[in-house]
Design an enzyme around this catalytic site. Sequence first.
Site, PDB file in Angstrom:
ATOM      1  N   THR A 135      -3.015   5.790 -22.246  1.00  0.00           N
ATOM      2  CA  THR A 135      -2.934   4.452 -21.688  1.00  0.00           C
ATOM      3  C   THR A 135      -1.489   4.012 -21.869  1.00  0.00           C
ATOM      4  OG1 THR A 135      -3.398   3.395 -23.794  1.00  0.00           O
ATOM      5  CG2 THR A 135      -5.301   3.872 -22.394  1.00  0.00           C
ATOM      6  N   GLU A 181      -0.473   4.765  -0.626  1.00  0.00           N
ATOM      7  CA  GLU A 181      -1.279   5.976  -0.880  1.00  0.00           C
ATOM      8  C   GLU A 181      -0.424   7.210  -0.692  1.00  0.00           C
ATOM      9  OE1 GLU A 181      -4.840   6.052   1.434  1.00  0.00           O
ATOM     10  OE2 GLU A 181      -5.840   4.590   0.169  1.00  0.00           O
ATOM     11  N   ASP A 222      -5.621  13.493 -25.575  1.00  0.00           N
ATOM     12  CA  ASP A 222      -5.639  12.100 -25.114  1.00  0.00           C
ATOM     13  C   ASP A 222      -4.929  11.250 -26.174  1.00  0.00           C
ATOM     14  OD1 ASP A 222      -6.308   9.467 -24.625  1.00  0.00           O
ATOM     15  OD2 ASP A 222      -8.422   9.870 -24.182  1.00  0.00           O
ATOM     16  N   TYR A 257       0.847  -1.197   0.000  1.00  0.00           N
ATOM     17  CA  TYR A 257       0.000   0.000   0.000  1.00  0.00           C
ATOM     18  C   TYR A 257       0.875   1.237   0.000  1.00  0.00           C
ATOM     19  CZ  TYR A 257      -5.017  -0.025  -0.027  1.00  0.00           C
ATOM     20  OH  TYR A 257      -6.302  -0.054  -0.450  1.00  0.00           O
ATOM     21  N   ARG A 290      -1.363  -2.803 -18.567  1.00  0.00           N
ATOM     22  CA  ARG A 290      -2.652  -2.115 -18.642  1.00  0.00           C
ATOM     23  C   ARG A 290      -2.677  -0.991 -17.605  1.00  0.00           C
ATOM     24  NH1 ARG A 290      -6.990  -3.126 -21.323  1.00  0.00           N
ATOM     25  NH2 ARG A 290      -5.789  -4.777 -22.301  1.00  0.00           N
ATOM     26  N   LYS A 321      -1.473   0.165 -25.099  1.00  0.00           N
ATOM     27  CA  LYS A 321      -1.815   0.078 -26.521  1.00  0.00           C
ATOM     28  C   LYS A 321      -0.506   0.123 -27.335  1.00  0.00           C
ATOM     29  CE  LYS A 321      -6.424   1.770 -25.514  1.00  0.00           C
ATOM     30  NZ  LYS A 321      -7.417   2.851 -25.656  1.00  0.00           N
TER      31      LYS A 321
HETATM   32  C1  LIG Z   1      -8.493   3.258 -24.852  1.00  0.00           C
HETATM   33  C2  LIG Z   1      -8.787   4.697 -24.686  1.00  0.00           C
HETATM   34  C3  LIG Z   1      -9.067   5.250 -23.418  1.00  0.00           C
HETATM   35  C4  LIG Z   1      -9.375   4.439 -22.193  1.00  0.00           C
HETATM   36  O1  LIG Z   1      -8.534   3.539 -21.736  1.00  0.00           O
HETATM   37  P1  LIG Z   1      -8.977   2.414 -20.699  1.00  0.00           P
HETATM   38  O2  LIG Z   1      -7.666   2.016 -20.113  1.00  0.00           O
HETATM   39  O3  LIG Z   1      -9.686   1.369 -21.457  1.00  0.00           O
HETATM   40  O4  LIG Z   1      -9.871   3.052 -19.662  1.00  0.00           O
HETATM   41  C5  LIG Z   1      -9.211   6.626 -23.334  1.00  0.00           C
HETATM   42  N1  LIG Z   1      -9.115   7.407 -24.418  1.00  0.00           N
HETATM   43  C6  LIG Z   1      -8.888   6.911 -25.656  1.00  0.00           C
HETATM   44  C7  LIG Z   1      -8.804   7.836 -26.805  1.00  0.00           C
HETATM   45  C8  LIG Z   1      -8.732   5.536 -25.838  1.00  0.00           C
HETATM   46  O5  LIG Z   1      -8.552   5.039 -27.063  1.00  0.00           O
END
Ligand SMILES: *Cc1c(COP(=O)(O)O)cnc(C)c1O
Length: 404
Positions: A217, A47, A191, A45, A226, A220
């Site tokens: 993220t 935090e 994003d 933990y 993840r 990807k």
């Molecule tokens: C995949 C994605 C997310 C969210 O990611 P998660 O880890 O699935 O919550 C946010 N924004 C965009 C543009 C994405 O492609």
Amino acid sequence: MSDFISKLIKEEFLRQELTINLIASENYAPQNVLDATGSVLTNKYAEGYPGKRYYGGCEIVDKVENYAITQGKKLFSCEHINVQPHSGSSANFAVYLSVLKPGDTILGMDLSCGGHLTHGHKVNFSGKIFNFIPYHVSPETEQLDYDEIEILANQHQPKMIVAGASAYSRTIDFKRLYDIAQKNHALLFIDIAHIAGLIAADIHPSPMPYADFVSSTTHKTLRGPRGGIIMSKLDHAQKLDKAVMPGSQGGPLMHVIAAKAVAFDNALTPEFKSYQEQVVKNSKTMCQEFKNLGYKIVSGDTDNHLFLIDLRNKNISGKEVEKLLEQSGIILNSNSIPFDPTPPTVTSGIRIGTPAVTTRGFKEKEVLQVVHLIDEAIKNKLDTNFAQKLKVEVQDLCKRFKIY
Ligand SMILES: *Cc1c(COP(=O)(O)O)cnc(C)c1O
């Protein structure tokens, strides 16, 4: 381990090894990322932030998080990074929470044009808490309509403009968005969940010089565990960190933060740059071959790791193609196309991405073969034995390119 779960993990391992994965948001984490994710750091933990924790015994995890921060800053050339978000969606939640109040106006890309749920969809927290005004792609070019964004910004005076997509194959003009945001005194939030790996490898322009906040993220194109991260200008650092913890999360996942650090290290190598170059080459190669075979590509082309096919001239829906290909072991997802006349459960399109197949070693030759497998499957959709025939070819190809 429970026999039941360990058997399922083996089954999933084989499924991954023996199928061709064209899901644009997926990848195969390398062994060093898996090792960190499966480590005893999960027990701790922590935090708070390094040096300011609410629990004892954090001296080692402090070093882990500080290292992740250092490597993340180096990789993305950013002033500040928070490595604690559990996912891309949690990262986006924290960004909004850090500088906005419920009811504030935000411009976001419409989901059906390639945006993400967390960019203002009405079923998502974002659309419920904030007043989102959607912007679109141009119906003619199917590319972002910056003029429309400018008009909407002028008209609605949003507090924030959010851009970045889950299903958009063209380079985003961050400078143009910055100019629009500046003129209208709006914050700019980009994003990069999908294109983070391309940006890290310098083959897509970086939003860092322009954006107040950049979220991503890590699983990807970045090929890490993840999870999520947020980068920001130094001015926003304190508010942002507070919005992550205690604002929206409790204890950080220290095993995942360690794996993010490993992924950043991997991404700083020359091999990672060549990998990303091959991802884009493979995507462009597949896209061109589909065009040669008479398929219509949304926006006409791709600049990145993915593209969408508009299937309306092939008299088959996205969902049907998804199901058809799954029988042969080719895994992809149906996807709405801009202004799709069919519902999201049917869709007129499919999305194809190359990050995963490129990780397992596919180059131009193999991805061309995959295009022809897909085309044959669609042409023979009424022949019930055909899927089985294709499956043999798919598995032969997979066995020649082991993931682990
Ligand atoms: C995949 C994605 C997310 C969210 O990611 P998660 O880890 O699935 O919550 C946010 N924004 C965009 C543009 C994405 O492609």
